[in-house]
Scaffold this active site. Structure first.
Site, PDB file in Angstrom:
ATOM      1  N   HIS A   1       8.768  -4.467  37.699  1.00 47.18           N
ATOM      2  CA  HIS A   1       8.398  -3.330  38.541  1.00 47.18           C
ATOM      3  C   HIS A   1       7.934  -3.943  39.862  1.00 47.18           C
ATOM      4  O   HIS A   1       7.383  -5.042  39.880  1.00 47.18           O
ATOM      5  CB  HIS A   1       7.216  -2.554  37.963  1.00 47.18           C
ATOM      6  CG  HIS A   1       7.416  -1.977  36.605  1.00 47.18           C
ATOM      7  ND1 HIS A   1       7.192  -2.683  35.441  1.00 47.18           N
ATOM      8  CD2 HIS A   1       7.820  -0.751  36.228  1.00 47.18           C
ATOM      9  CE1 HIS A   1       7.438  -1.902  34.405  1.00 47.18           C
ATOM     10  NE2 HIS A   1       7.813  -0.737  34.842  1.00 47.18           N
TER      11      HIS A   1
ATOM     12  N   ASP B   1       4.463  -5.292  39.622  1.00 45.81           N
ATOM     13  CA  ASP B   1       4.230  -6.453  38.742  1.00 45.81           C
ATOM     14  C   ASP B   1       4.130  -7.717  39.601  1.00 45.81           C
ATOM     15  O   ASP B   1       3.520  -8.709  39.208  1.00 45.81           O
ATOM     16  CB  ASP B   1       5.392  -6.644  37.760  1.00 45.81           C
ATOM     17  CG  ASP B   1       5.550  -5.471  36.798  1.00 45.81           C
ATOM     18  OD1 ASP B   1       4.567  -4.754  36.566  1.00 45.81           O
ATOM     19  OD2 ASP B   1       6.679  -5.264  36.318  1.00 45.81           O
TER      20      ASP B   1
ATOM     21  N   MET C   1      17.655  -6.836  36.843  1.00 45.90           N
ATOM     22  CA  MET C   1      17.189  -5.456  36.923  1.00 45.90           C
ATOM     23  C   MET C   1      15.849  -5.394  37.630  1.00 45.90           C
ATOM     24  O   MET C   1      14.998  -6.271  37.473  1.00 45.90           O
ATOM     25  CB  MET C   1      17.074  -4.869  35.505  1.00 45.90           C
ATOM     26  CG  MET C   1      16.619  -3.420  35.425  1.00 45.90           C
ATOM     27  SD  MET C   1      14.821  -3.191  35.466  1.00 45.90           S
ATOM     28  CE  MET C   1      14.404  -3.383  33.748  1.00 45.90           C
TER      29      MET C   1
ATOM     30  N   GLU D   1      15.879   6.023  32.085  1.00 47.01           N
ATOM     31  CA  GLU D   1      15.267   5.757  30.778  1.00 47.01           C
ATOM     32  C   GLU D   1      14.488   6.966  30.286  1.00 47.01           C
ATOM     33  O   GLU D   1      13.604   7.470  30.986  1.00 47.01           O
ATOM     34  CB  GLU D   1      14.333   4.556  30.883  1.00 47.01           C
ATOM     35  CG  GLU D   1      13.620   4.229  29.587  1.00 47.01           C
ATOM     36  CD  GLU D   1      12.799   2.967  29.676  1.00 47.01           C
ATOM     37  OE1 GLU D   1      12.990   2.194  30.632  1.00 47.01           O
ATOM     38  OE2 GLU D   1      11.969   2.742  28.774  1.00 47.01           O
TER      39      GLU D   1
ATOM     40  N   LYS E   1      12.069   9.128  27.504  1.00 41.73           N
ATOM     41  CA  LYS E   1      10.951   8.992  26.556  1.00 41.73           C
ATOM     42  C   LYS E   1      10.424  10.399  26.299  1.00 41.73           C
ATOM     43  O   LYS E   1      10.332  11.200  27.232  1.00 41.73           O
ATOM     44  CB  LYS E   1       9.860   8.091  27.139  1.00 41.73           C
ATOM     45  CG  LYS E   1       8.738   7.760  26.140  1.00 41.73           C
ATOM     46  CD  LYS E   1       7.730   6.787  26.732  1.00 41.73           C
ATOM     47  CE  LYS E   1       6.608   6.470  25.761  1.00 41.73           C
ATOM     48  NZ  LYS E   1       5.613   5.536  26.368  1.00 41.73           N
TER      49      LYS E   1
ATOM     50  N   GLU F   1      15.759   3.083  25.074  1.00 39.17           N
ATOM     51  CA  GLU F   1      14.788   2.159  24.477  1.00 39.17           C
ATOM     52  C   GLU F   1      14.611   2.492  23.008  1.00 39.17           C
ATOM     53  O   GLU F   1      14.462   3.668  22.643  1.00 39.17           O
ATOM     54  CB  GLU F   1      13.438   2.233  25.184  1.00 39.17           C
ATOM     55  CG  GLU F   1      12.384   1.333  24.522  1.00 39.17           C
ATOM     56  CD  GLU F   1      11.066   1.255  25.252  1.00 39.17           C
ATOM     57  OE1 GLU F   1      11.067   1.035  26.473  1.00 39.17           O
ATOM     58  OE2 GLU F   1      10.040   1.447  24.586  1.00 39.17           O
TER      59      GLU F   1
ATOM     60  N   HIS G   1      11.504   4.564  22.210  1.00 43.09           N
ATOM     61  CA  HIS G   1      11.500   5.933  22.745  1.00 43.09           C
ATOM     62  C   HIS G   1      12.405   6.860  21.956  1.00 43.09           C
ATOM     63  O   HIS G   1      12.131   8.059  21.879  1.00 43.09           O
ATOM     64  CB  HIS G   1      11.894   5.926  24.219  1.00 43.09           C
ATOM     65  CG  HIS G   1      10.963   5.121  25.072  1.00 43.09           C
ATOM     66  ND1 HIS G   1      11.159   4.926  26.415  1.00 43.09           N
ATOM     67  CD2 HIS G   1       9.839   4.424  24.762  1.00 43.09           C
ATOM     68  CE1 HIS G   1      10.189   4.176  26.890  1.00 43.09           C
ATOM     69  NE2 HIS G   1       9.377   3.839  25.904  1.00 43.09           N
TER      70      HIS G   1
ATOM     71  N   ASP H   1      16.648  -1.296  26.538  1.00 41.22           N
ATOM     72  CA  ASP H   1      15.291  -1.802  26.268  1.00 41.22           C
ATOM     73  C   ASP H   1      15.133  -2.001  24.771  1.00 41.22           C
ATOM     74  O   ASP H   1      15.059  -1.043  24.003  1.00 41.22           O
ATOM     75  CB  ASP H   1      14.237  -0.792  26.758  1.00 41.22           C
ATOM     76  CG  ASP H   1      13.929  -0.956  28.235  1.00 41.22           C
ATOM     77  OD1 ASP H   1      13.089  -0.197  28.747  1.00 41.22           O
ATOM     78  OD2 ASP H   1      14.543  -1.836  28.875  1.00 41.22           O
TER      79      ASP H   1
ATOM     80  N   ASP I   1       3.839   4.840  21.472  1.00 43.00           N
ATOM     81  CA  ASP I   1       4.851   3.877  21.895  1.00 43.00           C
ATOM     82  C   ASP I   1       4.345   2.457  21.651  1.00 43.00           C
ATOM     83  O   ASP I   1       3.501   1.945  22.377  1.00 43.00           O
ATOM     84  CB  ASP I   1       5.116   4.077  23.395  1.00 43.00           C
ATOM     85  CG  ASP I   1       6.272   3.236  23.889  1.00 43.00           C
ATOM     86  OD1 ASP I   1       6.460   3.188  25.106  1.00 43.00           O
ATOM     87  OD2 ASP I   1       6.977   2.634  23.054  1.00 43.00           O
TER      88      ASP I   1
ATOM     89  N   ASP J   1       6.163  -0.533  21.317  1.00 45.78           N
ATOM     90  CA  ASP J   1       6.801  -1.639  22.049  1.00 45.78           C
ATOM     91  C   ASP J   1       6.636  -2.962  21.294  1.00 45.78           C
ATOM     92  O   ASP J   1       6.276  -3.991  21.885  1.00 45.78           O
ATOM     93  CB  ASP J   1       6.239  -1.774  23.469  1.00 45.78           C
ATOM     94  CG  ASP J   1       6.602  -0.583  24.352  1.00 45.78           C
ATOM     95  OD1 ASP J   1       5.888  -0.360  25.355  1.00 45.78           O
ATOM     96  OD2 ASP J   1       7.577   0.115  24.038  1.00 45.78           O
TER      97      ASP J   1
ATOM     98  N   ASP K   1      11.899  -4.868  26.185  1.00 41.91           N
ATOM     99  CA  ASP K   1      10.768  -4.170  26.792  1.00 41.91           C
ATOM    100  C   ASP K   1       9.715  -4.038  25.698  1.00 41.91           C
ATOM    101  O   ASP K   1       9.628  -3.000  25.022  1.00 41.91           O
ATOM    102  CB  ASP K   1      11.187  -2.805  27.314  1.00 41.91           C
ATOM    103  CG  ASP K   1      10.009  -2.121  28.017  1.00 41.91           C
ATOM    104  OD1 ASP K   1      10.150  -0.949  28.403  1.00 41.91           O
ATOM    105  OD2 ASP K   1       8.959  -2.764  28.159  1.00 41.91           O
TER     106      ASP K   1
HETATM  107  C1  DIG Z   1       8.601   1.667  29.675  1.00 38.09           C
HETATM  108  O1  DIG Z   1       9.360   1.752  28.521  1.00 38.09           O
HETATM  109  C2  DIG Z   1       9.477   1.498  30.873  1.00 38.09           C
HETATM  110  C3  DIG Z   1       8.761   0.765  31.966  1.00 38.09           C
HETATM  111  O2  DIG Z   1       8.203  -0.368  31.406  1.00 38.09           O
HETATM  112  C4  DIG Z   1       9.861   0.377  32.873  1.00 38.09           C
HETATM  113  O3  DIG Z   1       9.927   1.285  33.918  1.00 38.09           O
HETATM  114  C5  DIG Z   1      11.120   0.462  32.062  1.00 38.09           C
HETATM  115  C6  DIG Z   1      11.914  -0.778  32.277  1.00 38.09           C
HETATM  116  O4  DIG Z   1      12.573  -1.194  31.158  1.00 38.09           O
HETATM  117  N1  DIG Z   1      10.663   0.717  30.686  1.00 38.09           N
HETATM  118 MN    MN Z   2      11.283   0.745  28.468  1.00 40.49          MN
HETATM  119 MN    MN Z   3       8.173   1.843  25.358  1.00 38.31          MN
END
Ligand code: DIG
Ligand code: MN
Ligand code: MN
Length: 396
Positions: A58, A61, A92, A185, A187, A221, A224, A249, A259, A261, A295
């Site tokens: 990001h 970051d 990316m 993406e 969610k 993802e 998600h 992701d 979530d 992760d 991710d």
């Molecule tokens: C969260 O699942 C999102 C953020 O971390 C980011 O914007 C995106 C990038 O993979 N995944």
């Molecule tokens: Mn993600």
């Molecule tokens: Mn996530």
């Protein structure tokens, strides 16, 4: 003898991690960070040592929200030097449109047009940074695009503003002459009570309503799709079938939880097996040709050494599943069952591949006995047992 499951960019592995993943310091809503923050340049060195191919980010970051242009340029220069020193790429980039309180009511879907304008301008700067670092894909995760109450706005207004902002950004990117892909993406919730465009399926439809759908695809993802109990394999399959899997992701998740992760493969191993089989194309369909991006982040319990254990585990599990999936699809018994089930000795399939007078006549002439068709076996129990035995290492 090198370990076949250790990642190696030189042998074609394309594993990437976000700065925010291995850089996650372990804070959660119930407690502060448990690990020191790892500077971006050290993350680059650590990922290179671990066998990653690339690193994603990001904007914030790397560049703090309130950094001056001079500070920004210095941070970018240092990061670029680290990338060169360690041979990592940045495939990316994405923009943080969710942390600063200005986005508390959304970014592209905020009811306040000034917030939407601020979000678009910030996304432009995030895209510029990505281009400067060599990124070809821009991810948009609308973490704040939603509501806690639908009294806030009609979701049709929110979706309209979402579309306006993405169309504006696509137009701007085309005007700059950049060949970038947008990966959207989905969610379902968290941090908002309900997030608009909750699943990859929602996103795939939404993309078709945009002004430049050809520039836009999805970034599904695992967590998600699994949070609401949906199949990541089917989400990815639909995206690939539509030619819209622009990024992915990878992580792990327990259904019905926040979530998480988690480290790739560490929960629904069977789902991870079929996902890797789909991405690698061992089942006969074309493979996914993009980065295998994780991710995910280490457990809050871990120290910095544990973070690198986490990163190694993500990549090793992916490579082990590649081998298991390839063995499954090469298994003569698997092939025999699948060929038997897909056999079409009477050539009926092509009749349905397009309406015309000839096919209509052929369809009407078919002699089809539902009771006889209903008795045919599929041997799915044996097929799934074979998958499980390959997965468990009991069959090679
Ligand atoms: C969260 O699942 C999102 C953020 O971390 C980011 O914007 C995106 C990038 O993979 N995944
Ligand atoms: Mn993600
Ligand atoms: Mn996530």
């Amino acid at each position: 003898m090198p370990d076949p499951f250790d990642p190696s960019p030189d042998s074609g592995d394309r594993f990437t991690f976000g700065l925010w993943t291995v850089g996650n310091p372990g804070a959660d809503p119930f407690g502060p960070r448990t690990r020191p923050r790892i500077p971006p340049t050290e993350i680059v060195a650590g990922l290179a040592k671990a066998g990653a191919w690339g690193v994603n980010l990001h904007d914030n970051d790397l560049v703090p929200f309130d950094a001056s242009p001079t500070e920004r340029d210095l941070l970018v220069k240092e990061f670029q030097q680290a990338l060169a020193d360690h041979g990592l790429v940045v495939p990316m980039a994405t923009t943080n449109l969710f942390s600063h309180p200005v986005f508390r009511d959304g970014a592209f879907t905020a009811s306040d047009a000034a917030v939407r304008a601020f979000a678009v301008r910030k996304a432009m700067k995030g895209i510029e940074l990505g281009v400067e670092l060599g990124a070809s894909t821009v991810v948009f995760w609308g973490g704040r695009e939603g509501v806690e109450t639908d009294a806030a706005r009609d979701c049709r207004d929110g979706l309209g503003w979402y579309r306006e902002c993405l169309d504006f950004l696509c137009g701007w990117v085309k005007d700059q002459g950049w060949d970038l892909k947008f990966a959207l993406e989905a969610k379902p919730n968290e941090p908002r009570g309900d997030i608009y465009l909750a699943t990859t399926g929602h996103m795939l439809h939404f993309i078709e309503t945009l002004e430049h759908p050809e520039m836009c695809g999805v970034n599904p993802e695992v967590a998600h799709e699994n949070m609401p109990g949906l199949s990541m394999v089917h989400a990815v399959g639909q995206a690939m079938e539509a030619g819209k899997l622009f990024h992915i992701d990878l992580n792990a998740q327990r259904i019905g939880r926040y979530d998480q992760d988690l480290r790739f493969g560490s929960e629904d191993l069977k789902g991870a097996f079929f996902l890797v089989r789909m991405l690698e194309g061992t089942c006969g369909h074309p493979a996914y040709d993009g980065p295998r991006h994780f991710d995910a982040h280490a457990y809050r319990t871990e120290d910095v050494d544990g973070v690198w254990d986490f990163a190694a585990g993500c990549m090793r599990s992916y490579k082990i599943l590649v081998a298991r999936a390839a063995a499954f699809d090469a298994d003569p018994e698997v092939q025999e069952i699948l060929e038997h089930n897909h056999a079409d000795p009477d050539g009926i399939g092509p009749i349905l591949a397009g309406f015309n007078a000839s096919n209509l006549a052929a369809l009407e002439e078919l002699v089809l006995d539902p009771d006889s068709l209903a008795t045919r076996g599929h041997r799915y129990e044996r097929l799934d047992q074979l998958a499980m035995e390959h997965l468990m290492g009991a069959r090679s």
